[in-house]
Design an enzyme around this catalytic site. Structure first.
Site, PDB file in Angstrom:
ATOM      1  N   HIS A  14      -5.752   0.288   5.848  1.00 42.35           N
ATOM      2  CA  HIS A  14      -5.840   1.178   4.715  1.00 42.35           C
ATOM      3  C   HIS A  14      -6.995   0.788   4.108  1.00 42.35           C
ATOM      4  O   HIS A  14      -7.268   0.515   2.700  1.00 42.35           O
ATOM      5  CB  HIS A  14      -4.384   0.736   3.825  1.00 42.35           C
ATOM      6  CG  HIS A  14      -4.493   2.274   2.859  1.00 42.35           C
ATOM      7  ND1 HIS A  14      -3.075   2.531   1.790  1.00 42.35           N
ATOM      8  CD2 HIS A  14      -5.518   2.969   2.139  1.00 42.35           C
ATOM      9  CE1 HIS A  14      -3.415   4.400   0.794  1.00 42.35           C
ATOM     10  NE2 HIS A  14      -4.890   4.083   1.347  1.00 42.35           N
ATOM     11  N   HIS A  16     -10.594   3.544   3.405  1.00 40.91           N
ATOM     12  CA  HIS A  16     -11.161   4.732   3.668  1.00 40.91           C
ATOM     13  C   HIS A  16     -12.709   4.058   3.651  1.00 40.91           C
ATOM     14  O   HIS A  16     -13.203   3.700   2.816  1.00 40.91           O
ATOM     15  CB  HIS A  16     -11.224   5.125   2.196  1.00 40.91           C
ATOM     16  CG  HIS A  16     -10.262   5.720   2.006  1.00 40.91           C
ATOM     17  ND1 HIS A  16      -8.825   6.985   1.905  1.00 40.91           N
ATOM     18  CD2 HIS A  16      -8.424   5.227   1.641  1.00 40.91           C
ATOM     19  CE1 HIS A  16      -7.267   6.887   1.924  1.00 40.91           C
ATOM     20  NE2 HIS A  16      -7.071   6.424   1.351  1.00 40.91           N
ATOM     21  N   HIS A 194      -0.448   9.132   3.110  1.00 42.37           N
ATOM     22  CA  HIS A 194      -0.107   8.476   1.366  1.00 42.37           C
ATOM     23  C   HIS A 194       1.090   9.431   1.201  1.00 42.37           C
ATOM     24  O   HIS A 194       0.689  10.747   0.375  1.00 42.37           O
ATOM     25  CB  HIS A 194      -1.861   8.206   0.643  1.00 42.37           C
ATOM     26  CG  HIS A 194      -3.160   8.058   0.878  1.00 42.37           C
ATOM     27  ND1 HIS A 194      -3.318   7.926   1.714  1.00 42.37           N
ATOM     28  CD2 HIS A 194      -3.871   7.462   0.268  1.00 42.37           C
ATOM     29  CE1 HIS A 194      -4.762   6.997   2.224  1.00 42.37           C
ATOM     30  NE2 HIS A 194      -4.488   6.920   0.850  1.00 42.37           N
ATOM     31  N   GLU A 197       1.900   7.030  -4.483  1.00 45.02           N
ATOM     32  CA  GLU A 197       1.416   6.274  -4.367  1.00 45.02           C
ATOM     33  C   GLU A 197       1.595   7.107  -6.603  1.00 45.02           C
ATOM     34  O   GLU A 197       1.413   6.183  -7.685  1.00 45.02           O
ATOM     35  CB  GLU A 197      -0.556   6.021  -4.645  1.00 45.02           C
ATOM     36  CG  GLU A 197      -1.454   5.637  -5.596  1.00 45.02           C
ATOM     37  CD  GLU A 197      -2.604   6.212  -4.959  1.00 45.02           C
ATOM     38  OE1 GLU A 197      -3.601   5.465  -5.522  1.00 45.02           O
ATOM     39  OE2 GLU A 197      -2.783   6.930  -4.244  1.00 45.02           O
ATOM     40  N   ASP A 275      -8.217  -0.157   0.153  1.00 41.29           N
ATOM     41  CA  ASP A 275      -8.041   0.939   0.126  1.00 41.29           C
ATOM     42  C   ASP A 275      -9.677   1.064   0.349  1.00 41.29           C
ATOM     43  O   ASP A 275     -10.460   1.833   0.970  1.00 41.29           O
ATOM     44  CB  ASP A 275      -7.699   1.326  -1.566  1.00 41.29           C
ATOM     45  CG  ASP A 275      -6.770   2.262  -1.750  1.00 41.29           C
ATOM     46  OD1 ASP A 275      -6.987   3.432  -0.958  1.00 41.29           O
ATOM     47  OD2 ASP A 275      -6.151   2.644  -3.009  1.00 41.29           O
ATOM     48  N   ASP A 276     -10.171   1.166  -1.341  1.00 48.60           N
ATOM     49  CA  ASP A 276     -11.742   1.429  -1.459  1.00 48.60           C
ATOM     50  C   ASP A 276     -12.527   0.229  -1.725  1.00 48.60           C
ATOM     51  O   ASP A 276     -12.851   0.604  -3.357  1.00 48.60           O
ATOM     52  CB  ASP A 276     -11.931   2.436  -2.463  1.00 48.60           C
ATOM     53  CG  ASP A 276     -11.493   3.694  -1.697  1.00 48.60           C
ATOM     54  OD1 ASP A 276     -11.952   4.676  -0.808  1.00 48.60           O
ATOM     55  OD2 ASP A 276      -9.878   4.252  -2.009  1.00 48.60           O
TER      56      ASP A 276
END
Length: 339
Positions: A14, A16, A194, A197, A275-276
């Site tokens: 996961h 990005h 997703h 969340e 994630d980011d």
């Protein structure tokens, strides 16, 4: 524990790639492409990374994405990420990219793809990091836009292994994209989304029952529904959990309140991801470190999370078994050394 995490073989499922754009590289690419950023320096940009909800983050995320203009930009972005995770014992990655966020800016679908994919190939050759590339649909846009994006991807099945669903979750349920996911499934893509969340448990049900996904990205809200927990355990549906992201976006108030221990205790197939990371303060090892305390610094549990990452990955069975064996050997060696 830090040294144990540093050497632990793991996969990231996961991530990005646009979310790995560090401020230093953002400024470099802005200068290369003649773009003026609304921040006077790197410190000012980092100071802007204070988020209270998903939308606050997305506003800055899409603004930063604007510096990505050429294939070389996308290559450099991906290569910078690969160099970081090589130092973190990451053995396999399945990363997301958001073509709609680029096409809307006048950047061709192939510009992003033909920058990212060669970098991944180079990472495989030089670092022995295997990979899969997953194209995400932006859920705040309509399904017709997603379908048009899927059509663009059909000529690139040799490079793209799956499709996902990201961006603003509230008010954009998975059901909105049922047709495009059905088409993607018919075309042979793997499916992730997703869900749960910021959205409710119902979004997780929709992702499973309507989109028929193989994995749930995030899935925190599943813990609100005992029946859903039982189903996720029974079917061993993987959850790609992102601890530092969850705290920075106030999905949970503190790491001590994160449901990860309860997820593991229930028998859910949980994985740890970043994630980011440029926006949320840590790559995958920093996320493992963040949860180590709430797991009692238990090496066996951390190793189980690493095994889960390979078990949940879209890998050939022989490679999966080999990587899980690496984890087992690593844990045994560390246990022997600590005696």
């Amino acid at each position: 524990m830090k040294s144990f995490i540093a050497g632990l073989p793991k996969a990231e499922l996961h991530l990005h790639i646009e979310g790995t754009l560090e401020p230093e590289l953002m400024f470099q690419l802005a200068e290369r492409n003649g773009i003026t950023l609304p921040y006077k320096d790197i410190s000012a940009l980092r100071a802007a990374y204070q988020f209270s909800r998903l939308q606050d983050f997305l506003d800055i995320y899409y603004q930063g994405m604007d510096v990505l203009r050429t294939q070389q930009d996308f290559f450099d972005l991906t290569w910078a990420y690969l160099q970081k995770i090589k130092q973190q014992s990451v053995r396999h990655i399945e990363i997301f990219f958001d073509p709609q966020g680029h096409v809307a800016r006048g950047i061709a679908f192939t510009t992003a793809l033909n920058g990212i994919h060669p970098a991944l190939l180079q990472g495989k050759r030089e670092f022995d990091i295997s990979f899969g590339l997953i194209m995400c649909f932006l859920r705040h846009l309509d399904e017709n836009d997603a379908m048009a994006t899927l059509e663009m991807a059909l000529a690139h099945k040799d490079k793209i292994i799956g499709v996902g669903l990201d961006s603003s979750e509230k008010g954009n349920p998975p059901a909105k994209f049922q047709r495009v996911f059905a088409r993607a499934r018919q075309e042979g893509f793997r499916l992730v989304a997703h869900a749960g969340e910021e959205g409710p448990p119902e979004y997780v049900y929709e992702a499973l029952d309507l989109l028929k996904v193989d994995r749930i990205d995030h899935g925190n809200a599943s813990m609100q529904d005992p029946a859903l927990i039982k189903r996720l355990v029974a079917e061993q549906i993987p959850l790609t959990v992102c601890p530092l992201s969850n705290t920075r976006l106030c999905v949970v108030d503190t790491m001590q309140q994160h449901p990860l221990p309860q997820m593991l205790q229930a028998g859910m197939k949980v994985t740890i991801n970043s994630d980011d990371p440029a926006y949320f303060g840590g790559y995958i090892n920093e996320n493992y470190a963040a949860v180590s305390d709430i797991l009692g610094n238990d090496k066996k549990l951390l190793a189980q999370l690493a095994r889960n990452s390979f078990s949940a990955a879209f890998l050939e069975e022989a490679q999966r078994a080999s990587l899980i064996t690496e984890v087992d050997i690593y844990l045994q060696q560390h246990n022997n050394c600590s005696r």
